[in-house]
Motif scaffolding. Structure first.
Motif, PDB file in Angstrom:
ATOM      1  N   THR A   1     -38.560  12.942   7.823  1.00  0.00           N
ATOM      2  CA  THR A   1     -38.504  13.129   9.077  1.00  0.00           C
ATOM      3  C   THR A   1     -37.171  12.667   9.802  1.00  0.00           C
ATOM      4  OG1 THR A   1     -40.960  12.765   9.105  1.00  0.00           O
ATOM      5  CG2 THR A   1     -39.803  12.557  11.250  1.00  0.00           C
ATOM      6  N   LEU A   2     -36.785  11.623   9.342  1.00  0.00           N
ATOM      7  CA  LEU A   2     -35.683  10.825  10.100  1.00  0.00           C
ATOM      8  C   LEU A   2     -34.307  11.869   9.454  1.00  0.00           C
ATOM      9  CD1 LEU A   2     -34.514   7.249   9.551  1.00  0.00           C
ATOM     10  CD2 LEU A   2     -33.002   8.978   8.822  1.00  0.00           C
ATOM     11  N   LEU A   3     -34.316  12.395   8.415  1.00  0.00           N
ATOM     12  CA  LEU A   3     -32.906  13.216   8.013  1.00  0.00           C
ATOM     13  C   LEU A   3     -33.239  14.239   8.701  1.00  0.00           C
ATOM     14  CD1 LEU A   3     -30.690  13.847   6.145  1.00  0.00           C
ATOM     15  CD2 LEU A   3     -32.192  14.573   4.331  1.00  0.00           C
ATOM     16  N   LYS A   4     -34.594  15.105   8.827  1.00  0.00           N
ATOM     17  CA  LYS A   4     -34.599  16.403   9.682  1.00  0.00           C
ATOM     18  C   LYS A   4     -34.135  16.355  11.144  1.00  0.00           C
ATOM     19  CE  LYS A   4     -37.744  18.846   6.855  1.00  0.00           C
ATOM     20  NZ  LYS A   4     -37.479  20.431   7.079  1.00  0.00           N
ATOM     21  N   GLN A   5     -34.460  15.029  11.813  1.00  0.00           N
ATOM     22  CA  GLN A   5     -34.149  14.649  13.064  1.00  0.00           C
ATOM     23  C   GLN A   5     -32.410  14.639  12.943  1.00  0.00           C
ATOM     24  OE1 GLN A   5     -35.355  14.806  16.088  1.00  0.00           O
ATOM     25  NE2 GLN A   5     -37.232  13.509  15.965  1.00  0.00           N
ATOM     26  N   LEU A   6     -31.970  13.941  12.217  1.00  0.00           N
ATOM     27  CA  LEU A   6     -30.449  13.907  12.426  1.00  0.00           C
ATOM     28  C   LEU A   6     -29.974  15.267  12.356  1.00  0.00           C
ATOM     29  CD1 LEU A   6     -29.711  10.642  10.127  1.00  0.00           C
ATOM     30  CD2 LEU A   6     -29.633  10.957  12.528  1.00  0.00           C
TER      31      LEU A   6
ATOM     32  N   ILE B   1     -31.244  17.188   0.130  1.00  0.00           N
ATOM     33  CA  ILE B   1     -29.582  17.124   0.591  1.00  0.00           C
ATOM     34  C   ILE B   1     -29.087  17.777   1.846  1.00  0.00           C
ATOM     35  CG2 ILE B   1     -27.162  17.189  -0.231  1.00  0.00           C
ATOM     36  CD1 ILE B   1     -28.405  17.563  -3.155  1.00  0.00           C
ATOM     37  N   LYS B   2     -28.849  17.109   2.682  1.00  0.00           N
ATOM     38  CA  LYS B   2     -28.253  17.663   4.002  1.00  0.00           C
ATOM     39  C   LYS B   2     -27.011  17.069   4.330  1.00  0.00           C
ATOM     40  CE  LYS B   2     -32.601  19.075   5.987  1.00  0.00           C
ATOM     41  NZ  LYS B   2     -32.703  20.403   5.236  1.00  0.00           N
ATOM     42  N   CYS B   3     -26.140  17.811   4.912  1.00  0.00           N
ATOM     43  CA  CYS B   3     -25.030  17.499   5.437  1.00  0.00           C
ATOM     44  C   CYS B   3     -25.097  17.525   7.035  1.00  0.00           C
ATOM     45  CB  CYS B   3     -23.804  18.546   5.246  1.00  0.00           C
ATOM     46  SG  CYS B   3     -23.403  18.484   3.449  1.00  0.00           S
ATOM     47  N   VAL B   4     -24.859  16.340   7.350  1.00  0.00           N
ATOM     48  CA  VAL B   4     -25.080  16.090   8.955  1.00  0.00           C
ATOM     49  C   VAL B   4     -23.472  15.908   9.430  1.00  0.00           C
ATOM     50  CG1 VAL B   4     -26.053  14.706  10.505  1.00  0.00           C
ATOM     51  CG2 VAL B   4     -26.983  15.152   8.575  1.00  0.00           C
ATOM     52  N   GLN B   5     -23.155  16.854  10.574  1.00  0.00           N
ATOM     53  CA  GLN B   5     -21.958  16.436  11.138  1.00  0.00           C
ATOM     54  C   GLN B   5     -22.199  15.811  12.635  1.00  0.00           C
ATOM     55  OE1 GLN B   5     -19.132  17.751  10.221  1.00  0.00           O
ATOM     56  NE2 GLN B   5     -19.844  19.235   8.523  1.00  0.00           N
TER      57      GLN B   5
END
Length: 182
Positions: free
Chosen positions: A32-37, A53-57
């Motif tokens: 949930t935290l990662l999807k919010q970010l 795995i996600k890339c957050v800008q």
């Protein structure tokens, strides 16, 4: 300045990036935290089987985030993801007092890993939107963090559900972590 010049400048401007490992017990709120970010929909979250795995800008930084499942059967495999990590993010469900000993034990094991020596630690004290959650300062005491002297660390109160406190944690990372040039 023409479009081609703008594109060249953008391509030449080195973007700074960091590799973040997101760990914590199952149901702590990691996904949930990662999807919010990542500004994604959080209305349908399923337990992570394996990893995301996600890339957050953010603020000119590229954060490559590995979210590894937290089920007891998956935790022995965490150690396979410890190479080349710039920041360890550990998420704790602060409303689930029955699992504090378990989460303290898992975090202690991680902090003893040679591959994570000196790696900065960000602990998200999650689920602060619930009345049963302990505060971030209580969590610091419970984890005995004042004895951790081999790395920078921060405990950030947050709610992955409402996104409160998440940007503060990311801002800490951007301020305190040495980023690599892309």
């Amino acid at each position: 300045m023409g479009l081609l010049s703008i594109l060249r400048n953008l391509r030449q401007s080195p973007e700074q990036q960091a590799h973040l490992l997101l760990l914590g017990l199952d149901n702590s709120g990691k996904t949930t935290l990662l999807k919010q970010l990542a500004s994604e929909d959080i209305s349908h979250i399923v337990p992570t089987q394996g990893f995301n795995i996600k890339c957050v800008q953010t603020s000119g930084f590229k954060l490559n985030v590995w979210d590894i499942g937290g089920q007891r059967s998956v935790r022995p495999f965490w150690r396979h993801y410890l190479d080349n990590i710039d920041v360890l993010i550990y998420v704790i469900d602060c409303s689930d007092r029955t699992r504090f000993q378990e989460t303290i034990s898992e975090l202690t094991k991680l902090l003893e890993e040679d591959k994570l020596a000196t790696v900065p630690l960000l602990i998200f004290a999650n689920k602060q939107d619930l009345t049963t959650a302990i505060s971030a300062s209580e969590l610091v005491e419970s984890l005995n963090l004042h004895t951790v002297r081999d790395r920078m660390w921060q405990v950030q109160a947050c709610s992955a559900l409402t996104a409160e406190g998440l940007q503060d944690g990311i801002d800490w990372i951007c301020k305190h972590v040495t980023f690599k040039k892309k």
